[in-house]
Write a protein that holds these residues in place. Structure first.
Motif, PDB file in Angstrom:
ATOM      1  N   SER A 143      42.917  40.861  42.892  1.00 27.44           N
ATOM      2  CA  SER A 143      44.270  40.303  42.832  1.00 27.44           C
ATOM      3  C   SER A 143      44.747  40.141  41.392  1.00 27.44           C
ATOM      4  N   GLN A 144      43.829  39.835  40.504  1.00 29.08           N
ATOM      5  CA  GLN A 144      44.165  39.644  39.102  1.00 29.08           C
ATOM      6  C   GLN A 144      44.181  40.954  38.312  1.00 29.08           C
ATOM      7  N   GLY A 145      43.904  42.067  39.010  1.00 28.24           N
ATOM      8  CA  GLY A 145      43.923  43.367  38.346  1.00 28.24           C
ATOM      9  C   GLY A 145      42.644  43.726  37.641  1.00 28.24           C
ATOM     10  N   HIS A 146      41.570  42.985  37.928  1.00 27.04           N
ATOM     11  CA  HIS A 146      40.285  43.255  37.286  1.00 27.04           C
ATOM     12  C   HIS A 146      39.467  44.199  38.167  1.00 27.04           C
ATOM     13  N   ILE A 147      39.951  45.404  38.392  1.00 24.81           N
ATOM     14  CA  ILE A 147      39.263  46.356  39.265  1.00 24.81           C
ATOM     15  C   ILE A 147      38.411  47.263  38.401  1.00 24.81           C
ATOM     16  N   THR A 148      37.096  47.163  38.554  1.00 25.81           N
ATOM     17  CA  THR A 148      36.174  48.040  37.855  1.00 25.81           C
ATOM     18  C   THR A 148      35.135  48.515  38.839  1.00 25.81           C
ATOM     19  N   ASN A 149      34.234  49.363  38.383  1.00 20.30           N
ATOM     20  CA  ASN A 149      33.158  49.825  39.244  1.00 20.30           C
ATOM     21  C   ASN A 149      32.054  48.795  39.390  1.00 20.30           C
ATOM     22  N   HIS A 150      32.058  47.790  38.522  1.00 17.12           N
ATOM     23  CA  HIS A 150      31.010  46.776  38.587  1.00 17.12           C
ATOM     24  C   HIS A 150      31.630  45.409  38.336  1.00 17.12           C
ATOM     25  N   VAL A 151      32.228  44.875  39.377  1.00 19.19           N
ATOM     26  CA  VAL A 151      32.798  43.543  39.278  1.00 19.19           C
ATOM     27  C   VAL A 151      31.661  42.540  39.187  1.00 19.19           C
ATOM     28  N   GLY A 152      31.879  41.439  38.487  1.00 21.90           N
ATOM     29  CA  GLY A 152      30.825  40.457  38.275  1.00 21.90           C
ATOM     30  C   GLY A 152      30.409  39.763  39.556  1.00 21.90           C
ATOM     31  N   GLU A 153      29.323  39.045  39.467  1.00 24.28           N
ATOM     32  CA  GLU A 153      28.837  38.283  40.610  1.00 24.28           C
ATOM     33  C   GLU A 153      29.806  37.153  40.941  1.00 24.28           C
ATOM     34  N   ALA A 154      29.587  36.543  42.101  1.00 25.36           N
ATOM     35  CA  ALA A 154      30.493  35.504  42.580  1.00 25.36           C
ATOM     36  C   ALA A 154      30.583  34.358  41.582  1.00 25.36           C
ATOM     37  N   LYS A 155      31.804  33.860  41.401  1.00 25.93           N
ATOM     38  CA  LYS A 155      32.031  32.730  40.506  1.00 25.93           C
ATOM     39  C   LYS A 155      32.672  31.604  41.311  1.00 25.93           C
ATOM     40  N   SER A 156      32.221  30.407  41.118  1.00 32.06           N
ATOM     41  CA  SER A 156      32.788  29.263  41.816  1.00 32.06           C
ATOM     42  C   SER A 156      34.089  28.839  41.146  1.00 32.06           C
ATOM     43  N   GLN A 157      35.181  28.775  41.938  1.00 29.34           N
ATOM     44  CA  GLN A 157      36.462  28.359  41.413  1.00 29.34           C
ATOM     45  C   GLN A 157      37.063  27.309  42.331  1.00 29.34           C
ATOM     46  N   PRO A 158      37.909  26.421  41.797  1.00 29.62           N
ATOM     47  CA  PRO A 158      38.555  25.424  42.644  1.00 29.62           C
ATOM     48  C   PRO A 158      39.373  26.084  43.738  1.00 29.62           C
ATOM     49  N   VAL A 159      39.360  25.476  44.938  1.00 31.22           N
ATOM     50  CA  VAL A 159      40.082  26.045  46.069  1.00 31.22           C
ATOM     51  C   VAL A 159      41.562  26.181  45.765  1.00 31.22           C
ATOM     52  N   GLU A 160      42.113  25.221  44.983  1.00 32.16           N
ATOM     53  CA  GLU A 160      43.545  25.269  44.691  1.00 32.16           C
ATOM     54  C   GLU A 160      43.908  26.563  43.977  1.00 32.16           C
ATOM     55  N   GLN A 161      43.034  27.066  43.107  1.00 32.52           N
ATOM     56  CA  GLN A 161      43.297  28.303  42.401  1.00 32.52           C
ATOM     57  C   GLN A 161      43.108  29.508  43.312  1.00 32.52           C
ATOM     58  N   ASP A 162      42.174  29.394  44.243  1.00 38.33           N
ATOM     59  CA  ASP A 162      41.903  30.505  45.140  1.00 38.33           C
ATOM     60  C   ASP A 162      43.066  30.778  46.088  1.00 38.33           C
ATOM     61  N   ASP A 163      43.689  29.719  46.590  1.00 33.30           N
ATOM     62  CA  ASP A 163      44.682  29.850  47.645  1.00 33.30           C
ATOM     63  C   ASP A 163      45.811  30.799  47.278  1.00 33.30           C
ATOM     64  N   LYS A 164      46.282  30.733  46.053  1.00 32.41           N
ATOM     65  CA  LYS A 164      47.426  31.553  45.671  1.00 32.41           C
ATOM     66  C   LYS A 164      47.090  33.036  45.688  1.00 32.41           C
ATOM     67  N   TYR A 165      45.805  33.375  45.569  1.00 31.82           N
ATOM     68  CA  TYR A 165      45.381  34.769  45.639  1.00 31.82           C
ATOM     69  C   TYR A 165      44.976  35.178  47.057  1.00 31.82           C
ATOM     70  N   LEU A 166      44.214  34.319  47.729  1.00 32.98           N
ATOM     71  CA  LEU A 166      43.586  34.702  48.986  1.00 32.98           C
ATOM     72  C   LEU A 166      44.493  34.587  50.198  1.00 32.98           C
ATOM     73  N   SER A 167      45.494  33.706  50.141  1.00 30.56           N
ATOM     74  CA  SER A 167      46.341  33.497  51.316  1.00 30.56           C
ATOM     75  C   SER A 167      47.133  34.739  51.686  1.00 30.56           C
ATOM     76  N   SER A 168      47.322  35.646  50.737  1.00 25.65           N
ATOM     77  CA  SER A 168      48.109  36.850  51.017  1.00 25.65           C
ATOM     78  C   SER A 168      47.257  38.018  51.512  1.00 25.65           C
ATOM     79  N   TRP A 169      45.937  37.850  51.508  1.00 25.73           N
ATOM     80  CA  TRP A 169      45.057  38.934  51.945  1.00 25.73           C
ATOM     81  C   TRP A 169      44.998  38.986  53.473  1.00 25.73           C
ATOM     82  N   SER A 170      45.281  40.143  54.033  1.00 19.73           N
ATOM     83  CA  SER A 170      45.097  40.339  55.478  1.00 19.73           C
ATOM     84  C   SER A 170      43.669  40.812  55.704  1.00 19.73           C
ATOM     85  N   VAL A 171      42.968  40.137  56.616  1.00 18.79           N
ATOM     86  CA  VAL A 171      41.537  40.368  56.807  1.00 18.79           C
ATOM     87  C   VAL A 171      41.259  40.794  58.238  1.00 18.79           C
ATOM     88  N   LEU A 172      40.455  41.835  58.387  1.00 16.73           N
ATOM     89  CA  LEU A 172      39.986  42.291  59.695  1.00 16.73           C
ATOM     90  C   LEU A 172      38.470  42.233  59.716  1.00 16.73           C
TER      91      LEU A 172
END
Length: 348
Positions: A143-172
Motif C-alpha cells: 500500500s505504501q509503494g514498497h514493492i520489492t522482491n524481498h519485502v522485510g519480515e513482519a513488523k508490529s504497528q499500531p492498529v490505528e495506522q494499519d486501518d487506513k491501509y488494510l480497510s480498503s483491501w478486498s480479501v478472498l
C-alpha cells in the motif's frame, strides 16, 4: 481450513520428506477411522473459485491437452525435494475428494451445534498468527509503494495506522473451512472479507461461528475454485492447504493447472496471492508458478491469440514476492527445509 497436528521437532518420522507431505495426508484410497477423519478434516481444506465461461468438461479437456502436449513442463505433483520419481500412491488421497470433506464438515457442524466446538486451527495457532502478521505487514508495504522482491519480515504497528491501509483491501480466502482465518484478519484491520468453500457444511459452520462471534461483516459462499461463479476480483487471495489438497485428487496435475488459471482470474492486477503449504517447499511452489507463467507465454505466442493473452508475452501472470522465513527448519539429505511454507506472489 483447520489445523495440522505436527510431529515433535526431533521426531525421525517428521524428516522423511523435505516438503513434509505428512503420513496422515497420504492415506491413498483407504477408508480412515472416524478419529483419523476428524483430525485430518481439521487439518485440510480443498475449496474455492474459478472464473471461466467454459463448461467443466471443456476446461478439463483443455487442461488435459495442455499437460499431454507440454512435455517440457513437469506436472505440479511431480515436484519433490528428495526423490527423482514421484510415488503414484502418495500423490492421491481421499483428502482430495469433495465427498470426504462434505462428510467431515457435517461432523464438525454437528460438534459445534452440540458442544460449541470450533474445530482445530488450521496448521496450528502459531502458523496462523505468523501468516496473519506477515501478510498484514506485506499488504501495508505494498500500500505504501514498497514493492520489492524481498519485502522485510513482519513488523508490529499500531492498529490505528494499519486501518487506513488494510480497510480498503478486498480479501478472498479460498477453502475457508471454519472461517477462523477471516475472523483473525478482521481483528487486524481488514474489513472486505469473503470466504469460499466447496463444502456446504464448511460454509454453514463458518457462518455459524461468525454470527456467534460477532463478525457479521464476513461473507461466506459455497463455491469451488475450479468452477467458480464469482464475478469479481480481489486484492488479496489466501490459500492455506487448498492447492495441496487439490494435488491429492486422482486428477491432481490437471486440477492444479486449472487452479492457477482460476486464481489468475480472481486476483486483481498488483494483487497478492499468499499460499501456505505443508506439502510443498518454497522452491517447489516457485517452480510451479514459473511453469504456469511459461505455459501462458507459450499460449500468447500462438496464432489467433487475443489482446489480453498477447500482453503475457512480456508480463507473465505471477512473480515471486516474498516468503516467510521464521518457520522452524530441519536438515534432511543435505538440504534445509520446513514443514510449512508460506509464499506470496504478485499478480502482474
Amino acid at each position: 481450513m483447520a489445523g495440522l497436528k505436527f510431529l515433535p521437532e526431533d521426531s525421525s518420522e517428521a524428516n522423511q520428506h523435505l516438503s513434509a507431505p505428512l503420513q496422515q495426508l497420504q492415506t491413498g484410497r483407504e477408508v480412515a477411522s472416524d478419529d483419523d477423519r476428524s483430525v485430518a478434516a481439521d487439518s485440510w481444506s480443498i475449496k474455492s473459485d474459478y472464473g471461466s465461461t467454459l463448461d467443466d468438461e471443456q476446461r478439463h479437456a483443455d487442461a488435459a491437452e495442455s499437460l499431454s502436449s507440454a512435455a517440457n513442463f513437469r506436472p505440479a505433483s511431480d515436484y519433490s525435494s528428495d526423490k527423482d520419481e514421484p510415488d503414484a500412491d502418495a500423490m492421491t488421497s481421499m483428502l482430495g475428494l469433495q465427498s470426504y470433506w462434505d462428510a467431515a464438515y457435517l461432523d464438525e457442524l454437528a460438534n459445534f451445534r452440540e458442544h460449541g466446538h470450533v474445530g482445530e486451527i488450521w496448521f496450528g495457532t502459531d502458523v496462523m498468527e505468523t501468516v496473519i502478521s506477515w501478510t498484514k505487514s506485506l499488504c501495508i508495504d505494498v500500500s505504501q509503494g514498497h514493492i520489492t522482491n524481498h519485502v522485510g519480515e513482519a513488523k508490529s504497528q499500531p492498529v490505528e495506522q494499519d486501518d487506513k491501509y488494510l480497510s480498503s483491501w478486498s480479501v478472498l480466502d479460498i477453502g475457508t473451512g471454519n472461517g477462523l482465518l477471516l475472523q483473525e484478519l478482521s481483528k487486524h484491520g481488514f474489513s472486505d472479507l469473503t470466504g469460499t468453500d466447496y463444502s456446504e457444511g464448511a460454509i454453514d459452520l463458518a457462518r455459524s461461528l461468525a454470527d456467534r462471534d460477532g463478525f457479521s461483516n464476513i461473507k461466506f459462499l459455497v463455491d469451488d475454485i475450479l468452477e467458480t461463479k464469482l464475478d469479481r476480483q480481489f486484492q488479496l487471495v489466501m490459500d492455506k492447504g487448498t492447492l495441496d489438497a487439490i494435488g491429492l485428487h486422482p486428477d491432481g496435475p490437471i486440477k492444479r493447472m486449472m487452479y492457477w488459471d482460476s486464481v489468475s482470474k480472481l486476483l486483481a492486477p498488483n494483487g497478492i496471492l499468499v499460499i501456505t503449504s505443508c506439502n510443498h517447499t518454497k522452491d517447489e511452489l516457485m517452480q510451479e508458478v514459473e511453469n504456469f507463467n511459461q505455459r501462458n507465454i507459450a499460449i500468447s505466442q500462438e496464432p489467433n491469440t487475443n489482446k489480453d493473452q498477447e500482453t503475457q508475452k512480456d508480463h507473465p501472470p505471477f512473480r515471486y514476492l516474498n516468503h516467510v522465513r521464521t518457520y522452524p527448519t530441519f536438515m534432511f539429505g543435505g538440504s534445509v527445509g520446513s514443514r510449512v511454507a508460506t509464499v506470496a506472489f504478485l499478480r502482474n
